[in-house]
Scaffold this motif. Structure first.
Motif, PDB file in Angstrom:
ATOM      1  N   PRO A 168       0.804  -1.223   0.000  1.00 39.09           N
ATOM      2  CA  PRO A 168       0.000   0.000   0.000  1.00 39.09           C
ATOM      3  C   PRO A 168       0.838   1.274   0.000  1.00 39.09           C
ATOM      4  N   ILE A 169       0.367   2.263  -0.762  1.00 38.01           N
ATOM      5  CA  ILE A 169       1.156   3.472  -0.957  1.00 38.01           C
ATOM      6  C   ILE A 169       0.980   4.432   0.215  1.00 38.01           C
ATOM      7  N   PRO A 170       1.976   5.283   0.489  1.00 43.87           N
ATOM      8  CA  PRO A 170       1.913   6.218   1.623  1.00 43.87           C
ATOM      9  C   PRO A 170       1.340   7.574   1.216  1.00 43.87           C
ATOM     10  N   TRP A 171       0.447   8.081   2.029  1.00 45.30           N
ATOM     11  CA  TRP A 171      -0.168   9.384   1.763  1.00 45.30           C
ATOM     12  C   TRP A 171       0.345  10.461   2.701  1.00 45.30           C
ATOM     13  N   THR A 172       0.633  10.095   3.947  1.00 47.08           N
ATOM     14  CA  THR A 172       1.043  11.078   4.952  1.00 47.08           C
ATOM     15  C   THR A 172       2.375  10.670   5.569  1.00 47.08           C
ATOM     16  N   THR A 173       2.997  11.597   6.283  1.00 47.24           N
ATOM     17  CA  THR A 173       4.316  11.334   6.862  1.00 47.24           C
ATOM     18  C   THR A 173       4.230  10.541   8.161  1.00 47.24           C
ATOM     19  N   THR A 174       3.054  10.471   8.762  1.00 43.96           N
ATOM     20  CA  THR A 174       2.897   9.772  10.040  1.00 43.96           C
ATOM     21  C   THR A 174       1.713   8.828   9.971  1.00 43.96           C
ATOM     22  N   GLY A 175       1.523   8.069  11.036  1.00 42.18           N
ATOM     23  CA  GLY A 175       0.409   7.142  11.128  1.00 42.18           C
ATOM     24  C   GLY A 175       0.855   5.713  10.919  1.00 42.18           C
ATOM     25  N   SER A 176      -0.002   4.775  11.359  1.00 41.52           N
ATOM     26  CA  SER A 176       0.379   3.361  11.308  1.00 41.52           C
ATOM     27  C   SER A 176       0.544   2.852   9.888  1.00 41.52           C
ATOM     28  N   SER A 177      -0.107   3.523   8.932  1.00 42.17           N
ATOM     29  CA  SER A 177       0.026   3.103   7.535  1.00 42.17           C
ATOM     30  C   SER A 177       0.261   4.309   6.623  1.00 42.17           C
ATOM     31  N   TYR A 178       0.806   5.375   7.210  1.00 42.90           N
ATOM     32  CA  TYR A 178       1.132   6.586   6.445  1.00 42.90           C
ATOM     33  C   TYR A 178      -0.064   7.080   5.629  1.00 42.90           C
ATOM     34  N   GLN A 205       4.531  -1.664   5.286  1.00 42.02           N
ATOM     35  CA  GLN A 205       5.252  -0.609   4.570  1.00 42.02           C
ATOM     36  C   GLN A 205       6.583  -0.327   5.267  1.00 42.02           C
ATOM     37  N   PRO A 206       7.626  -0.055   4.517  1.00 41.52           N
ATOM     38  CA  PRO A 206       8.917   0.283   5.133  1.00 41.52           C
ATOM     39  C   PRO A 206       8.844   1.621   5.874  1.00 41.52           C
ATOM     40  N   ASP A 207       9.648   1.765   6.910  1.00 41.33           N
ATOM     41  CA  ASP A 207       9.694   3.027   7.650  1.00 41.33           C
ATOM     42  C   ASP A 207      10.115   4.187   6.768  1.00 41.33           C
ATOM     43  N   SER A 208      10.932   3.897   5.763  1.00 38.50           N
ATOM     44  CA  SER A 208      11.446   4.965   4.891  1.00 38.50           C
ATOM     45  C   SER A 208      10.359   5.604   4.043  1.00 38.50           C
ATOM     46  N   TRP A 209       9.174   5.008   3.990  1.00 39.48           N
ATOM     47  CA  TRP A 209       8.129   5.520   3.114  1.00 39.48           C
ATOM     48  C   TRP A 209       7.477   6.791   3.653  1.00 39.48           C
ATOM     49  N   SER A 210       7.757   7.153   4.901  1.00 36.41           N
ATOM     50  CA  SER A 210       7.253   8.434   5.400  1.00 36.41           C
ATOM     51  C   SER A 210       7.742   9.578   4.512  1.00 36.41           C
ATOM     52  N   GLY A 211       9.019   9.539   4.175  1.00 37.21           N
ATOM     53  CA  GLY A 211       9.596  10.594   3.357  1.00 37.21           C
ATOM     54  C   GLY A 211       9.212  10.534   1.898  1.00 37.21           C
ATOM     55  N   LEU A 212       8.600   9.414   1.478  1.00 45.44           N
ATOM     56  CA  LEU A 212       8.158   9.271   0.093  1.00 45.44           C
ATOM     57  C   LEU A 212       6.666   9.538  -0.067  1.00 45.44           C
ATOM     58  N   SER A 213       5.996   9.886   1.004  1.00 50.03           N
ATOM     59  CA  SER A 213       4.542  10.043   0.979  1.00 50.03           C
ATOM     60  C   SER A 213       4.124  11.249   0.145  1.00 50.03           C
ATOM     61  N   VAL A 214       2.846  11.253  -0.222  1.00 51.72           N
ATOM     62  CA  VAL A 214       2.284  12.392  -0.949  1.00 51.72           C
ATOM     63  C   VAL A 214       2.471  13.674  -0.154  1.00 51.72           C
ATOM     64  N   GLN A 215       2.223  13.605   1.143  1.00 54.07           N
ATOM     65  CA  GLN A 215       2.351  14.794   1.987  1.00 54.07           C
ATOM     66  C   GLN A 215       3.784  15.309   1.983  1.00 54.07           C
ATOM     67  N   ALA A 216       4.746  14.414   2.094  1.00 53.19           N
ATOM     68  CA  ALA A 216       6.149  14.836   2.153  1.00 53.19           C
ATOM     69  C   ALA A 216       6.612  15.451   0.844  1.00 53.19           C
ATOM     70  N   SER A 226      10.929  17.009  -5.859  1.00 50.90           N
ATOM     71  CA  SER A 226      10.374  15.681  -5.590  1.00 50.90           C
ATOM     72  C   SER A 226       9.926  15.003  -6.871  1.00 50.90           C
ATOM     73  N   THR A 227       9.826  13.687  -6.799  1.00 52.33           N
ATOM     74  CA  THR A 227       9.348  12.913  -7.944  1.00 52.33           C
ATOM     75  C   THR A 227       7.878  13.205  -8.217  1.00 52.33           C
ATOM     76  N   LEU A 228       7.080  13.400  -7.183  1.00 53.83           N
ATOM     77  CA  LEU A 228       5.665  13.715  -7.373  1.00 53.83           C
ATOM     78  C   LEU A 228       5.500  15.005  -8.168  1.00 53.83           C
ATOM     79  N   GLU A 229       6.238  16.045  -7.803  1.00 58.81           N
ATOM     80  CA  GLU A 229       6.102  17.307  -8.533  1.00 58.81           C
ATOM     81  C   GLU A 229       6.667  17.195  -9.944  1.00 58.81           C
ATOM     82  N   LEU A 230       7.643  16.313 -10.162  1.00 58.73           N
ATOM     83  CA  LEU A 230       8.134  16.064 -11.518  1.00 58.73           C
ATOM     84  C   LEU A 230       7.013  15.481 -12.381  1.00 58.73           C
ATOM     85  N   TYR A 231       6.294  14.512 -11.844  1.00 59.75           N
ATOM     86  CA  TYR A 231       5.176  13.917 -12.586  1.00 59.75           C
ATOM     87  C   TYR A 231       4.093  14.955 -12.856  1.00 59.75           C
ATOM     88  N   ARG A 232       3.738  15.739 -11.842  1.00 60.81           N
ATOM     89  CA  ARG A 232       2.702  16.748 -12.036  1.00 60.81           C
ATOM     90  C   ARG A 232       3.102  17.736 -13.138  1.00 60.81           C
TER      91      ARG A 232
END
Length: 550
Positions: free
Chosen positions: A424-434, A445-456, A463-469
């Motif tokens: 499952p993909i991460p949306w936020t920087t915190t929470g049990s499932s981001y 999910q890996p702990d490192s995915w906090s920094g890869l989340s949509v929010q981050a 960021s890669t997200l803004e590159l895609y946008r």
């Protein structure tokens, strides 16, 4: 449900010009891993619905959802027990209806998965075929056969399952049935008219619900060679192979798709069908998208191409040339739910589409960003797999006890490592499932995915997200980008560098591991890594793609 019409989207509006799908960017949602609205750890349709504004803002034209039908989930929903019902884990038909309506209100089209090669063993036809015994007429809707050997104890032929082991399972009465995938997924017999009738009805059911198209699972597998002949000593096909086999890419499939095209054309709003067709050549793939058949076919040859300038140029040329005679757009895809994410694939030495090691994460992400800009610059339609816009890697160290890919549990089948791209993909920087949901996630999910989340990543220009946008927005704004059927390769490039022109636009790609100096072909408008043109030249960093306005 009442019928409602397909919606207009960003590139084209029905009634203004045809072929919205020819240059569309289509986003694949894997529902169980996208967003969980009810907190049970599993994604659902209400979760998808809640995140549709994110997809609108990303800029995509359409959303393709993997199966959400009623299913025992022996193969993540690709074993369908009822094609006209929603599995309770995903919601209800009312949820599907609301999702489709909301998507249309946001200018997004909806494409749903259709699984016509096989059903679940819990499908009513198959249950009755088993319960009623060898004399049941329903057995002719599948491939039941007598076994070989003195007492019928051997399978009817030597075919192997894509997931490993024999492609046949013996029933309690001594008969055998064919399943190219898991035993819980018996193959349908498309020579039986009742099968064709049923799927024409299923198409109409979902078209009346308002869906804009179908992705056809195993589109190359519906028809088997007459007599189901042995293969012999040849190494048998895995799902992601291109060998000639008697159970795949038989010419009889095209009659089926001609009948489906007539149905699609009856509906307003340019409804489409997309083939998942693994074929020996791109030219064979083109057969599925002739003017009276399907609209698109996935370009798996491109997906499997390594990060190499010569190989990429070759597959681009071959793909465009193969589609040109049939008038179909090329499609481009780098990741999906069946293969290792390209951020991990490019982090490792070339060697297939199932990678078991994390590799060089920085290298993989840099190449993945460059490969994305190359893909989005090509003429035709592009497919984006959920989470790739975040630069997500595969999770290669999942514990065995959490894996659910059925091929993982069957010897010699498909490697069994598809769970890594389905986390499952991460949306936020915190929470049990981001931010995926309040109840954790069905795969860790890996702990490192906090920094890869949509929010981050939102608002971070690097960021890669803004590159895609940015890339998807520019693809719409630059004249002709995405349209057409050819590219003009620019001569005189250093080894390992690709450069091609389109109207008002140039794309340069450095696939090497070193910086390369070239003449600046215009004004840089987007780059996968930072570049600074000066004095009419530019230094392309290693593994970098740049878009230029000219």
């Amino acid at each position: 449900m009442t019928q409602h019409l397909a919606a207009p989207t960003g590139h084209s509006t029905p009634g203004t010009h045809t072929g919205w799908w020819r240059d569309a960017v289509i986003y694949q949602v894997y529902p169980r891993s996208f967003a969980d609205a009810n907190g049970d750890g599993m994604g659902d349709l209400e979760g998808v619905r809640s995140r549709l504004p994110y997809l609108r803002d990303l800029g995509v034209d359409a959303v393709w959802l993997s199966p959400f039908y009623a299913s025992p989930q022996a193969d993540a929903g690709y074993d369908v027990a009822d094609y006209r019902a929603i599995d309770p884990m995903f919601g209800t038909l009312l949820d599907a209806d609301a999702m489709i309506r909301d998507a249309h209100d946001l200018g997004l089209r909806i494409i749903v998965d259709l699984v016509p090669n096989h059903t679940s063993d819990q499908y009513e036809w198959f249950k009755r075929a088993i319960n009623d015994g060898p004399s049941s007429p329903l057995r002719d809707r599948y491939h039941f056969r007598a076994g070989k050997g003195e007492n019928g104890e051997l399978p009817p032929n030597d075919w192997e399952s894509i997931f490993g082991g024999p492609a046949w399972t013996r029933t309690a009465d001594g008969s055998w049935y064919l399943h190219l995938f898991a035993p819980e997924q018996p193959d349908l017999n498309w020579e039986n008219p009742a099968v064709a009738d049923e799927f024409r009805s299923i198409l109409r059911f979902w078209l009346d619900m308002g869906v804009d198209g179908f992705r056809i699972d195993v589109a190359h597998g519906l028809v088997k060679a007459e007599g189901l002949p042995d293969i012999g000593g040849a190494e048998q096909l895995k799902l992601l192979g291109n060998d000639v086999m008697p159970f795949f890419d038989q010419d009889g499939v095209h009659e089926i798709y001609r009948s489906w095209r007539k149905i699609l054309d009856e509906y307003p709003g340019e409804r489409i069908a997309v083939a998942e067709a693994w074929t020996p050549t791109v030219e064979r793939t083109a057969n599925y998208v002739r003017p009276d058949e399907l609209h698109q076919a996935f370009n798996f040859q491109y997906l499997g191409t390594p990060w190499d300038a010569d190989r990429l140029r070759e597959v681009i040329d071959v793909s465009l040339a193969a589609m040109r005679p049939v008038g179909a757009p090329a499609t481009w895809v780098l990741s999906n739910h069946d293969v290792t994410r390209h951020a991990t694939r490019f982090a490792n030495p070339p060697g297939g589409t199932q990678i078991r090691t994390a590799g060089d994460r920085e290298l993989g992400l840099r190449r993945a960003r460059a490969a994305t800009l190359l893909m989005l610059a090509l003429p035709g339609s592009a497919y984006v797999y959920q989470g790739e816009e975040l630069g997500l890697p595969d999770v290669t160290d999942l514990p065995d006890e959490v894996r659910q890919d059925p091929s993982f549990f069957r010897a010699a089948g498909q490697d069994g490592f598809r769970d890594g791209c389905r986390v499952p993909i991460p949306w936020t920087t915190t929470g049990s499932s981001y931010g995926f949901g309040s109840g954790g996630s069905w795969l860790p999910q890996p702990d490192s995915w906090s920094g890869l989340s949509v929010q981050a990543q939102s608002g971070d220009p690097a960021s890669t997200l803004e590159l895609y946008r940015s890339a998807i927005a520019l693809r719409r704004e630059l004249p002709g980008l995405g349209a057409g059927e050819s590219v003009d390769w620019l001569p005189g490039m250093p080894a390992g560098v690709l450069a091609f022109a389109r109207p008002g636009f140039v794309c340069t790609v450095n696939t090497t591991g070193r910086a390369v100096r070239i003449a600046a072909p215009g004004r840089a408008v987007l780059a996968s890594t930072e570049v600074t043109p000066a004095d009419g030249e530019v230094v392309l960093p290693e593994d970098t793609t740049v878009w230029w306005a000219v």
